[in-house]
Design a protein around this motif. Structure first.
Motif, PDB file in Angstrom:
ATOM      1  N   ALA A 112       0.826  -1.215   0.000  1.00 51.36           N
ATOM      2  CA  ALA A 112       0.000   0.000   0.000  1.00 51.36           C
ATOM      3  C   ALA A 112       0.853   1.255   0.000  1.00 51.36           C
ATOM      4  CB  ALA A 112      -0.927  -0.019   1.214  1.00 51.36           C
ATOM      5  N   VAL A 113       2.080   1.132   0.514  1.00 50.83           N
ATOM      6  CA  VAL A 113       3.028   2.241   0.559  1.00 50.83           C
ATOM      7  C   VAL A 113       4.286   1.825  -0.188  1.00 50.83           C
ATOM      8  CG1 VAL A 113       4.468   3.676   2.058  1.00 50.83           C
ATOM      9  CG2 VAL A 113       2.140   3.101   2.757  1.00 50.83           C
ATOM     10  N   ALA A 114       4.764   2.668  -1.093  1.00 52.86           N
ATOM     11  CA  ALA A 114       5.965   2.346  -1.857  1.00 52.86           C
ATOM     12  C   ALA A 114       7.141   2.084  -0.921  1.00 52.86           C
ATOM     13  CB  ALA A 114       6.301   3.495  -2.805  1.00 52.86           C
ATOM     14  N   GLY A 115       7.827   0.973  -1.133  1.00 49.90           N
ATOM     15  CA  GLY A 115       8.996   0.651  -0.328  1.00 49.90           C
ATOM     16  C   GLY A 115       8.693  -0.105   0.950  1.00 49.90           C
ATOM     17  N   ALA A 116       7.410  -0.321   1.253  1.00 52.19           N
ATOM     18  CA  ALA A 116       7.052  -1.051   2.469  1.00 52.19           C
ATOM     19  C   ALA A 116       7.648  -2.452   2.431  1.00 52.19           C
ATOM     20  CB  ALA A 116       5.539  -1.121   2.612  1.00 52.19           C
ATOM     21  N   LEU A 117       7.993  -2.966   3.581  1.00 50.19           N
ATOM     22  CA  LEU A 117       8.659  -4.262   3.663  1.00 50.19           C
ATOM     23  C   LEU A 117       7.688  -5.412   3.434  1.00 50.19           C
ATOM     24  CD1 LEU A 117      10.884  -3.629   6.807  1.00 50.19           C
ATOM     25  CD2 LEU A 117      11.646  -3.679   4.419  1.00 50.19           C
ATOM     26  N   ARG A 118       8.225  -6.511   2.926  1.00 47.15           N
ATOM     27  CA  ARG A 118       7.461  -7.745   2.855  1.00 47.15           C
ATOM     28  C   ARG A 118       7.181  -8.244   4.267  1.00 47.15           C
ATOM     29  NH1 ARG A 118       7.630 -10.652  -2.065  1.00 47.15           N
ATOM     30  NH2 ARG A 118       9.009  -9.726  -3.647  1.00 47.15           N
ATOM     31  N   PRO A 119       6.230  -9.144   4.427  1.00 52.91           N
ATOM     32  CA  PRO A 119       6.007  -9.742   5.744  1.00 52.91           C
ATOM     33  C   PRO A 119       7.281 -10.414   6.261  1.00 52.91           C
ATOM     34  CG  PRO A 119       4.200 -10.269   4.260  1.00 52.91           C
ATOM     35  CD  PRO A 119       5.258  -9.617   3.422  1.00 52.91           C
ATOM     36  N   VAL A 120       7.483 -10.344   7.558  1.00 54.06           N
ATOM     37  CA  VAL A 120       8.703 -10.876   8.170  1.00 54.06           C
ATOM     38  C   VAL A 120       8.967 -12.332   7.789  1.00 54.06           C
ATOM     39  CG1 VAL A 120       9.756 -11.512  10.387  1.00 54.06           C
ATOM     40  CG2 VAL A 120       8.809  -9.223  10.063  1.00 54.06           C
TER      41      VAL A 120
END
Length: 300
Positions: free
Chosen positions: A94-102
């Motif tokens: 939803a946000v550019a650059g947000a991390l993948r799930p741990v």
């Protein structure tokens, strides 16, 4: 009588903080970086490899290449394993650059053969731009033996490092995350941080992007200023003087952000080298803040 204010005093006033209420502890250094282990010099890595090839017992490093795959295939540091620079970012976040799930990042790093007890060296060909994000991420994930190759790929070549096209990889390992919350900030943390003693919010984007829109109490300290003309980190004294020029001392409580979670990690690494203890990265950065609609924004 005319009073001349220092850059630090002006910044403190802009942040709404009295320059007299927080004792200033200088970043001045007598003998290099306080945390030199976070930068791996190419000559040191080359020496480790040479000693290992000669049969010496060396606590070596797992080297991760973050350059494009075509460049990795054309030639890389012997023994290096490839990881796409943006592999840890969610493809459709939803946000550019947000991390993948741990769990997905755990599996990805484990597949590269990275375990918690290994020493990791990341490198790229952009002055540590991508490598620094992985440095921050692994520290946030609880990994304590991680560093960035100073000067990256160019530094390796300039040091006379050997190059190979061999595609050898490591055995899969188990990488388990233990989050370190004091290294990470959310938008709510940024809001709550504003009036705290010693609080400094750094926007590391280029001045043009800062002028187009920024958090009102942020100061602009572009990440590229951490580097010299050869793409290496500034010397310890020069780096300390650079940040002190913006009012940042050992007592500062620093949150930093960028456009989409990449460049802020570069300044995080720079301040970790200087052993500033209170550092957090607002990873979702301007990509989240600037589009939220209900968070304060200013221009100019």
């Amino acid at each position: 009588m005319t009073t001349t204010l220092s850059r630090r005093s002006i910044l403190m006033l802009a942040l709404g903080v009295s320059a007299t209420c927080i004792p200033s502890v200088s970043l001045a250094l007598a003998d290099g970086y306080p945390n030199p282990r976070f930068l791996k010099e190419p000559q040191s890595l080359l020496s480790d490899m040479t000693m290992k090839a000669m049969g010496a017992v060396v606590y070596g490093s797992t080297v991760i290449d973050l350059r494009p795959k075509k460049d990795f295939d054309a030639g890389h540091i012997p023994g290096a394993r490839h990881l796409p620079a943006d592999a840890v970012a969610a493809e459709f976040g939803a946000v550019a650059g947000a991390l993948r799930p741990v769990p997905k990042i755990e599996a990805m790093l484990g597949a590269l053969g990275i375990a918690q007890d290994q020493r990791i060296v990341f490198y790229d060909d952009r002055g540590g731009f991508h490598a620094a994000r992985m440095f921050w991420l692994l520290e946030y994930f609880g990994h304590r033996e991680v560093s960035v190759l100073n000067g990256g790929w160019t530094g390796w070549l300039n040091a006379g490092g050997t190059v190979t096209r061999d595609q050898g990889g490591g055995k899969p390992a188990r990488f388990e995350v233990t989050l370190t919350p004091r290294r990470h900030a959310t938008a709510q943390d940024v809001l709550a941080h504003k009036d705290q003693p010693g609080a400094v919010l750094i926007d590391v984007r280029p001045p043009r992007l800062f002028a187009e829109g920024h958090i009102p109490w942020a100061i602009n300290v572009p990440w590229s200023q951490n580097l010299d003309e050869d793409g290496r980190f500034l010397t310890a004294d020069a780096l300390a003087a650079h940040f002190e020029g913006y009012g940042i001392t050992q007592n500062s409580d620093v949150i930093m952000h960028c456009q989409n979670g990449l460049a802020s990690s570069h300044s995080y690494l720079a301040l970790r080298l200087l052993d500033v203890p209170r550092l957090r990265v607002y990873h979702r950065s301007w990509a989240e803040w600037g589009s939220a609609g209900d968070l304060p924004v200013t221009t100019g």
